[in-house]
Design a protein around this motif. Structure first.
Motif, PDB file in Angstrom:
ATOM      1  N   ALA A  14       0.807  -1.222   0.000  1.00 36.71           N
ATOM      2  CA  ALA A  14       0.000   0.000   0.000  1.00 36.71           C
ATOM      3  C   ALA A  14       0.839   1.271   0.000  1.00 36.71           C
ATOM      4  O   ALA A  14       0.292   2.366   0.149  1.00 36.71           O
ATOM      5  N   ARG A  15       2.147   1.141  -0.164  1.00 34.52           N
ATOM      6  CA  ARG A  15       2.994   2.340  -0.105  1.00 34.52           C
ATOM      7  C   ARG A  15       2.648   3.318  -1.214  1.00 34.52           C
ATOM      8  O   ARG A  15       2.403   2.927  -2.348  1.00 34.52           O
ATOM      9  N   LYS A  16       2.662   4.611  -0.861  1.00 31.16           N
ATOM     10  CA  LYS A  16       2.243   5.649  -1.804  1.00 31.16           C
ATOM     11  C   LYS A  16       3.410   6.483  -2.322  1.00 31.16           C
ATOM     12  O   LYS A  16       3.271   7.170  -3.342  1.00 31.16           O
ATOM     13  N   ASN A  17       4.526   6.453  -1.627  1.00 26.12           N
ATOM     14  CA  ASN A  17       5.652   7.310  -1.986  1.00 26.12           C
ATOM     15  C   ASN A  17       6.790   6.481  -2.554  1.00 26.12           C
ATOM     16  O   ASN A  17       7.149   5.434  -1.998  1.00 26.12           O
ATOM     17  N   THR A  18       7.378   6.957  -3.630  1.00 22.06           N
ATOM     18  CA  THR A  18       8.485   6.222  -4.239  1.00 22.06           C
ATOM     19  C   THR A  18       9.659   6.100  -3.281  1.00 22.06           C
ATOM     20  O   THR A  18      10.406   5.112  -3.331  1.00 22.06           O
ATOM     21  N   GLU A  19       9.822   7.066  -2.386  1.00 24.66           N
ATOM     22  CA  GLU A  19      10.957   7.035  -1.455  1.00 24.66           C
ATOM     23  C   GLU A  19      10.909   5.842  -0.517  1.00 24.66           C
ATOM     24  O   GLU A  19      11.927   5.455   0.059  1.00 24.66           O
ATOM     25  N   GLU A  20       9.737   5.244  -0.341  1.00 28.22           N
ATOM     26  CA  GLU A  20       9.577   4.082   0.531  1.00 28.22           C
ATOM     27  C   GLU A  20       9.554   2.771  -0.253  1.00 28.22           C
ATOM     28  O   GLU A  20       9.522   1.691   0.347  1.00 28.22           O
ATOM     29  N   ALA A  21       9.581   2.866  -1.557  1.00 30.32           N
ATOM     30  CA  ALA A  21       9.323   1.695  -2.399  1.00 30.32           C
ATOM     31  C   ALA A  21      10.596   0.935  -2.747  1.00 30.32           C
ATOM     32  O   ALA A  21      11.641   1.521  -3.025  1.00 30.32           O
ATOM     33  N   VAL A  22      10.481  -0.393  -2.736  1.00 30.22           N
ATOM     34  CA  VAL A  22      11.519  -1.278  -3.260  1.00 30.22           C
ATOM     35  C   VAL A  22      10.988  -1.870  -4.559  1.00 30.22           C
ATOM     36  O   VAL A  22       9.934  -2.517  -4.563  1.00 30.22           O
ATOM     37  N   GLU A  59      16.810   4.862 -17.203  1.00 26.73           N
ATOM     38  CA  GLU A  59      15.757   4.507 -16.257  1.00 26.73           C
ATOM     39  C   GLU A  59      16.323   4.347 -14.846  1.00 26.73           C
ATOM     40  O   GLU A  59      15.713   4.803 -13.866  1.00 26.73           O
ATOM     41  N   LEU A  60      17.483   3.709 -14.754  1.00 32.40           N
ATOM     42  CA  LEU A  60      18.132   3.592 -13.440  1.00 32.40           C
ATOM     43  C   LEU A  60      18.453   4.962 -12.870  1.00 32.40           C
ATOM     44  O   LEU A  60      18.243   5.225 -11.674  1.00 32.40           O
ATOM     45  N   GLY A  61      18.966   5.840 -13.711  1.00 34.90           N
ATOM     46  CA  GLY A  61      19.305   7.184 -13.254  1.00 34.90           C
ATOM     47  C   GLY A  61      18.099   7.959 -12.790  1.00 34.90           C
ATOM     48  O   GLY A  61      18.209   8.814 -11.896  1.00 34.90           O
ATOM     49  N   SER A  62      16.946   7.653 -13.367  1.00 33.57           N
ATOM     50  CA  SER A  62      15.729   8.350 -12.978  1.00 33.57           C
ATOM     51  C   SER A  62      15.128   7.812 -11.683  1.00 33.57           C
ATOM     52  O   SER A  62      14.607   8.582 -10.874  1.00 33.57           O
ATOM     53  N   LEU A  63      15.216   6.491 -11.473  1.00 35.38           N
ATOM     54  CA  LEU A  63      14.527   5.878 -10.339  1.00 35.38           C
ATOM     55  C   LEU A  63      15.413   5.641  -9.115  1.00 35.38           C
ATOM     56  O   LEU A  63      14.917   5.653  -7.987  1.00 35.38           O
ATOM     57  N   THR A  64      16.704   5.420  -9.321  1.00 36.63           N
ATOM     58  CA  THR A  64      17.575   5.145  -8.173  1.00 36.63           C
ATOM     59  C   THR A  64      17.538   6.253  -7.116  1.00 36.63           C
ATOM     60  O   THR A  64      17.450   5.950  -5.911  1.00 36.63           O
ATOM     61  N   PRO A  65      17.562   7.535  -7.487  1.00 38.33           N
ATOM     62  CA  PRO A  65      17.604   8.585  -6.455  1.00 38.33           C
ATOM     63  C   PRO A  65      16.302   8.768  -5.685  1.00 38.33           C
ATOM     64  O   PRO A  65      16.296   9.443  -4.655  1.00 38.33           O
ATOM     65  N   VAL A  66      15.193   8.196  -6.179  1.00 40.66           N
ATOM     66  CA  VAL A  66      13.906   8.483  -5.551  1.00 40.66           C
ATOM     67  C   VAL A  66      13.238   7.231  -4.975  1.00 40.66           C
ATOM     68  O   VAL A  66      12.064   7.266  -4.609  1.00 40.66           O
ATOM     69  N   THR A  67      13.960   6.115  -4.889  1.00 43.20           N
ATOM     70  CA  THR A  67      13.385   4.893  -4.340  1.00 43.20           C
ATOM     71  C   THR A  67      14.243   4.363  -3.195  1.00 43.20           C
ATOM     72  O   THR A  67      15.420   4.698  -3.071  1.00 43.20           O
ATOM     73  N   ALA A  68      13.624   3.497  -2.373  1.00 41.78           N
ATOM     74  CA  ALA A  68      14.353   2.903  -1.254  1.00 41.78           C
ATOM     75  C   ALA A  68      15.357   1.863  -1.717  1.00 41.78           C
ATOM     76  O   ALA A  68      16.357   1.615  -1.050  1.00 41.78           O
ATOM     77  N   GLY A  69      15.093   1.254  -2.863  1.00 39.35           N
ATOM     78  CA  GLY A  69      16.023   0.250  -3.365  1.00 39.35           C
ATOM     79  C   GLY A  69      15.514  -0.393  -4.634  1.00 39.35           C
ATOM     80  O   GLY A  69      14.305  -0.453  -4.881  1.00 39.35           O
ATOM     81  N   LEU A  70      16.442  -0.883  -5.451  1.00 38.58           N
ATOM     82  CA  LEU A  70      16.130  -1.606  -6.669  1.00 38.58           C
ATOM     83  C   LEU A  70      16.739  -3.002  -6.588  1.00 38.58           C
ATOM     84  O   LEU A  70      17.824  -3.177  -6.053  1.00 38.58           O
ATOM     85  N   ARG A  71      16.049  -3.987  -7.137  1.00 39.09           N
ATOM     86  CA  ARG A  71      16.504  -5.367  -7.078  1.00 39.09           C
ATOM     87  C   ARG A  71      16.407  -6.001  -8.468  1.00 39.09           C
ATOM     88  O   ARG A  71      15.434  -5.806  -9.187  1.00 39.09           O
ATOM     89  N   ARG A  72      17.429  -6.789  -8.828  1.00 44.47           N
ATOM     90  CA  ARG A  72      17.440  -7.506 -10.103  1.00 44.47           C
ATOM     91  C   ARG A  72      17.631  -8.977  -9.783  1.00 44.47           C
ATOM     92  O   ARG A  72      18.735  -9.422  -9.486  1.00 44.47           O
ATOM     93  N   ASN A  73      16.539  -9.770  -9.810  1.00 46.60           N
ATOM     94  CA  ASN A  73      16.577 -11.144  -9.320  1.00 46.60           C
ATOM     95  C   ASN A  73      16.582 -12.200 -10.413  1.00 46.60           C
ATOM     96  O   ASN A  73      16.825 -13.368 -10.135  1.00 46.60           O
TER      97      ASN A  73
END
Length: 270
Positions: A147-155, A176-190
């Motif tokens: 239910a998270r609403k903010n990108t800063e909290e999102a993984v 895309e990484l440059g756009s999303l990395t600074p505004v998210t809690a984390g990115l994962r590539r599984n």
């Protein structure tokens, strides 16, 4: 809890049977015969064995249905309304490197619309299943997207282009990484789109995006996310099963992530 329909039950049984074969092959991965379909695109006899098990099981249970399968391709059925969309081993590269993160993915398309999906995480013995109107489930637990609403909290989970995809694909992904990395809690590539989508449905990831996937990578996962209350869109506004450019997340995050991905593409000249 909701119970799967008869066809859903058949799909789950087929996924489990294929999973048992994959688990045996995973223990003998060094002995598998492996061939190369393209740059960084491999297939093993484990894939073929699992696909044959699924095909035999589903054909016996639903003899008229057609198929779209990763290794076998299109198999026409006498029943033109129903088609199974099958990836017998999603996460082949993980599998061949001894990494226990791979899945069986089976979707059902009826009259051109996705109706049901099963994703089986073999190593964790987790069955994710969903059917239109019946919800999304992990075994007996009902799934709801985070239910998270903010990108800063999102993984977020994502897939990255590999060798052979071309310079434009790699450049766009870097944007895309440059756009999303600074505004998210984390990115994962599984390394398994089917499991990434299942985990979005389960609330383990807040979103997932990747470009250039095939229908068998995402068909089952799309049903899971939608039935868990999430949203699935084609990143640039087209047909997601045709382009494979997928963004899956919850309602509050969808416009924020979509805007950033589209702006990244525009900035990179896409």
């Amino acid at each position: 809890m909701s119970k799967p329909s008869p066809v859903g039950t058949v799909m789950i049984a087929a996924a489990r049977a294929a999973g048992r074969s994959l688990a045996r092959d995973f223990g003998e991965v060094e002995n598998l015969q492996v061939s190369k379909k393209g740059p960084a695109d491999f297939v093993s006899n484990a894939d073929h064995r699992a696909e044959q098990i699924i095909y035999d099981s589903l054909t016996k249970a639903r003899p008229g249905y057609g198929f779209l399968m990763e290794e076998r391709g299109v198999v026409e059925g006498s029943d033109k309304s129903n088609r199974f969309i099958v990836d017998p081993l999603d996460g082949t590269l993980n599998f061949l490197h001894g990494q226990p993160h791979y899945a069986v993915s089976i979707g059902l398309e009826r009259e051109g619309k996705l109706l049901a999906g099963v994703v089986y995480d073999v190593a964790k013995n987790e069955i994710f299943w969903a059917e239109t109107g019946r919800g999304a489930w992990l075994d007996q637990r009902k799934l709801i997207v985070a239910a998270r609403k903010n990108t800063e909290e999102a993984v977020l989970a994502m897939g990255s282009p590999w060798v052979g995809r071309g310079a434009d694909a790699h450049r766009l992904f870097a944007g895309e990484l440059g756009s999303l990395t600074p505004v998210t809690a984390g990115l994962r590539r599984n390394g398994s789109a089917a499991l990434d989508l299942a985990w979005v449905a389960a609330g383990r990831f807040d979103g997932f995006w990747e470009r250039g996937l095939k229908p068998w990578d995402i068909a089952a996962g799309i049903v899971l996310v939608r039935e868990a209350g999430g949203y699935v869109e084609e990143i640039d506004g087209g047909d997601v099963l045709e382009t494979g450019n997928i963004l899956a997340t919850n309602e509050p995050l969808m416009p924020k992530l979509r805007e950033r991905l589209r702006k990244a593409k525009a900035f990179m000249g896409g």
